[in-house]
Each structure stands twice: as C-alpha cells, then as structure tokens.
Design a protein around this motif. Structure first.
Motif, short mmCIF file in Angstrom:
data_model
loop_
_atom_site.label_atom_id
_atom_site.label_comp_id
_atom_site.label_asym_id
_atom_site.label_seq_id
_atom_site.Cartn_x
_atom_site.Cartn_y
_atom_site.Cartn_z
N ALA A 101 8.40 123.70 30.80
CA ALA A 101 7.51 124.79 30.38
C ALA A 101 6.44 124.48 29.28
CB ALA A 101 8.69 125.80 29.64
N LEU A 102 6.95 123.53 28.36
CA LEU A 102 6.17 122.91 27.26
C LEU A 102 4.87 122.18 28.02
CD1 LEU A 102 8.71 122.07 24.82
CD2 LEU A 102 6.96 123.98 24.38
N ASN A 103 5.25 121.32 28.77
CA ASN A 103 4.17 120.66 29.48
C ASN A 103 3.24 121.59 30.28
OD1 ASN A 103 4.35 117.57 28.98
ND2 ASN A 103 6.44 118.12 29.77
N SER A 104 3.49 122.74 30.73
CA SER A 104 2.62 123.71 31.33
C SER A 104 1.88 124.48 30.54
CB SER A 104 3.46 124.74 32.19
OG SER A 104 4.42 125.59 31.55
N VAL A 105 1.81 124.28 28.99
CA VAL A 105 1.23 125.15 28.13
C VAL A 105 -0.17 124.41 28.21
CG1 VAL A 105 0.69 125.76 25.64
CG2 VAL A 105 3.17 125.97 26.94
N LYS A 106 -1.37 124.99 28.13
CA LYS A 106 -2.69 124.88 28.06
C LYS A 106 -3.04 124.00 26.61
CE LYS A 106 -7.52 125.79 28.75
NZ LYS A 106 -8.56 127.06 28.83
N GLY A 107 -3.43 122.80 26.65
CA GLY A 107 -3.60 122.15 25.16
C GLY A 107 -2.38 121.13 25.07
N VAL A 108 -1.26 121.30 25.63
CA VAL A 108 -0.36 120.30 25.41
C VAL A 108 -0.41 118.94 26.37
CG1 VAL A 108 2.20 119.83 25.90
CG2 VAL A 108 1.57 122.03 25.20
N ARG A 109 -0.31 118.01 25.52
CA ARG A 109 -0.65 116.62 26.21
C ARG A 109 0.58 116.06 26.77
NH1 ARG A 109 -5.80 114.67 24.28
NH2 ARG A 109 -7.42 116.65 24.02
N ALA A 120 12.49 118.60 20.69
CA ALA A 120 11.48 118.44 21.53
C ALA A 120 10.40 117.80 20.65
CB ALA A 120 11.10 119.60 22.12
N THR A 121 9.77 116.64 21.14
CA THR A 121 8.42 116.21 20.61
C THR A 121 7.29 116.64 21.44
OG1 THR A 121 9.94 113.97 19.89
CG2 THR A 121 7.54 114.20 19.87
N VAL A 122 6.23 117.08 20.70
CA VAL A 122 5.13 117.94 21.57
C VAL A 122 3.89 117.11 21.01
CG1 VAL A 122 4.04 119.78 22.35
CG2 VAL A 122 6.59 119.75 21.99
N GLU A 123 2.95 116.80 21.84
CA GLU A 123 1.74 116.10 21.13
C GLU A 123 0.81 117.29 22.02
OE1 GLU A 123 -1.49 112.65 21.63
OE2 GLU A 123 0.37 112.26 22.39
N TYR A 124 0.03 118.13 21.02
CA TYR A 124 -0.82 118.80 21.62
C TYR A 124 -2.23 119.04 20.73
CZ TYR A 124 0.35 121.71 17.47
OH TYR A 124 0.65 122.38 16.14
N ALA A 125 -3.40 119.55 21.31
CA ALA A 125 -4.50 120.01 20.84
C ALA A 125 -4.47 121.22 20.00
CB ALA A 125 -5.62 120.19 21.96
N PRO A 126 -4.40 121.28 18.81
CA PRO A 126 -4.30 122.45 17.86
C PRO A 126 -5.59 123.39 18.03
CG PRO A 126 -4.79 120.53 16.49
CD PRO A 126 -4.74 120.10 17.83
N GLU A 127 -6.58 122.97 18.51
CA GLU A 127 -7.99 123.83 19.04
C GLU A 127 -7.59 124.53 19.99
OE1 GLU A 127 -8.05 120.54 18.43
OE2 GLU A 127 -9.32 120.22 16.71
N VAL A 128 -6.58 124.11 20.95
CA VAL A 128 -6.31 125.11 22.09
C VAL A 128 -4.91 125.59 22.14
CG1 VAL A 128 -6.05 124.59 24.74
CG2 VAL A 128 -7.64 123.07 23.50
N ALA A 129 -4.17 124.97 21.75
CA ALA A 129 -2.72 125.34 21.76
C ALA A 129 -2.12 125.59 20.29
CB ALA A 129 -1.76 124.63 22.31
#
Length: 234
Positions: A101-109, A120-129
């Motif tokens: 589910a987390l990997n399907s979020v737009k902006g999550v790398r 959970a360890t999440v790398e994401y673009a704060p401008e998008v997600a």
C-alpha cells in the motif's frame, strides 16, 4: 533541459584530498559549471549544463577517480526518509500488505516494512506526498501509525563505524597484551609457533573486515592509476 544542480552521495572518501581529486576531475569536464565535494557528509553538489554533459557521464567521471557515486538527487527531487512505528500487525502478510500500500502512494520512492520490529521505513518526496497521506494509506488497509521519526542517515553510518571500532579494539587489545612480554623480555608465550600464529589470527579480522572499506578504496584508486590516503594506509 539546461542548467541543473545535483547532489551525489559518494562512497570511499577518507580524506580532504579525496574530495579535491573528485572536484578537480569534475571541473575538467565540459558542461560542468561548478563542483563542491564535502568529505564529512560524503556528498558532492554539481551544477552542470545538461545540454553538454549527462548525469551518467558525471557518475563515470567520479568512478574514474576511484570512488563510487551511490545516490543522485536532483534539486527538484529531494526526498525524506522516515521510520514509522506501526500497530495492529499480527503476521508477515500484514507487513506485506502495508508495504504494498505504501509503495503505491504517489511520491513514495521506497517503502519497506519489518514485521519483527513493527516498523516501516519510507523514502518519499515531501513535495508530492505528506505524512498525512502515509497515515491514511496505512489506516486504509486496517492498521495505524503510533510514532513517526525521521531517519538520520549520518547517525546510522556513525553507529556502523562504532561497531567496526569496537571490533577492531576487541582484537587489537589482546594483540598488544600478548606482545608485551616479547617486547620487554624477549619471551614469546607459550612458544614462538603459537605466538606467531595467534597474532596473525587476531590481526586477520582487523585487517580484512574492519579495514575492508579502506582496502577496497585503495584497490579502486590503484586501478584508476591514482593515489590517495587509502593507498598509503593499505
């Protein structure tokens, strides 16, 4: 296209001269406007004209100096890495469901879930997600987040270095103590054969495990017909 600024994570640097070597090589490339390498943070900031030089060529230039570019982030693609404490998981399939589910979020790398630690360890673009997007996503599959903590990559690297240091001292102190009678009285305990073999066996983990990053960096530098502090140490 046109002028861009990129941050590159570089591994293998051990001293200021390593950074200067990379900077010098990059500045020689047509299209590179500026290059600044910080050895302490292991990062290089390169400003370049993408019409004249590609990011792949910049990476090749860094490798040509004996170092390895392991991460490239464009100025408009900065990411944030956080650790999420999860609640409600009862099995490994729960972790897999959240991860998907987390990997399907737009902006999550990148997102990975560890069932054993319930994190959970999440790398994401704060401008998008946003963190709210991540929380809603976890809640949508039947779980929740109880704690959010930003991952300090420099702290993780420091902890790894600390482990290596402790291992090094764990083997080096016995070597020093064992060598004292021989250095002071000229006596090898219990005999010369066991003494020499014991010293070698204790030194092997220090040289070939603790010192492995230095040996690798030295080998790469020699391969590229250059020298640096790693070569001197090795």
């Amino acid at each position: 296209m046109g002028q861009k600024k990129t941050t590159i994570q570089i591994s293998g640097m051990r001293c200021v001269s390593c950074g200067k070597t990379i900077e010098k090589a990059l500045k020689k490339q047509p299209g590179v406007i500026s290059a600044n390498v910080n050895v302490a943070t292991e990062k290089g900031i390169v400003e370049y004209d993408s019409n004249k030089i590609s990011i792949e060529k910049i990476g090749e230039t860094i490798r040509g100096t004996g170092y390895e570019p392991i991460g490239i982030t464009h100025e408009d693609e900065r990411t944030r890495e956080i650790s999420l404490k999860l609640t409600g998981m009862t099995c490994a399939s729960c972790a897999a469901k959240i991860e998907k589910a987390l990997n399907s979020v737009k902006g999550v790398r990148r997102a990975s879930v560890n069932f054993a630690t319930e994190k959970a360890t999440v790398e994401y673009a704060p401008e998008v997600a946003t963190l709210m997007d991540l929380r809603k996503t976890v809640q949508s599959v039947g779980y929740d987040i109880s704690e959010e903590k930003e991952v300090d990559k420099s702290l993780v690297e420091m902890q790894r270095a600390r482990v290596r240091m402790l291992v090094a001292w764990g083997f080096t102190i016995p070597i020093i103590l064992w060598m004292l009678p021989e250095m002071i009285f000229g006596v090898a305990w219990p005999n010369w054969e066991i003494y020499n073999l014991g010293i070698i066996l204790l030194a092997v983990p220090v040289i070939f495990w603790v010192g492995l990053p230095t040996l690798r960096a030295a080998a790469k530098t020699i391969y590229h017909k250059s020298t640096n502090m790693d070569v001197l140490i090795a």
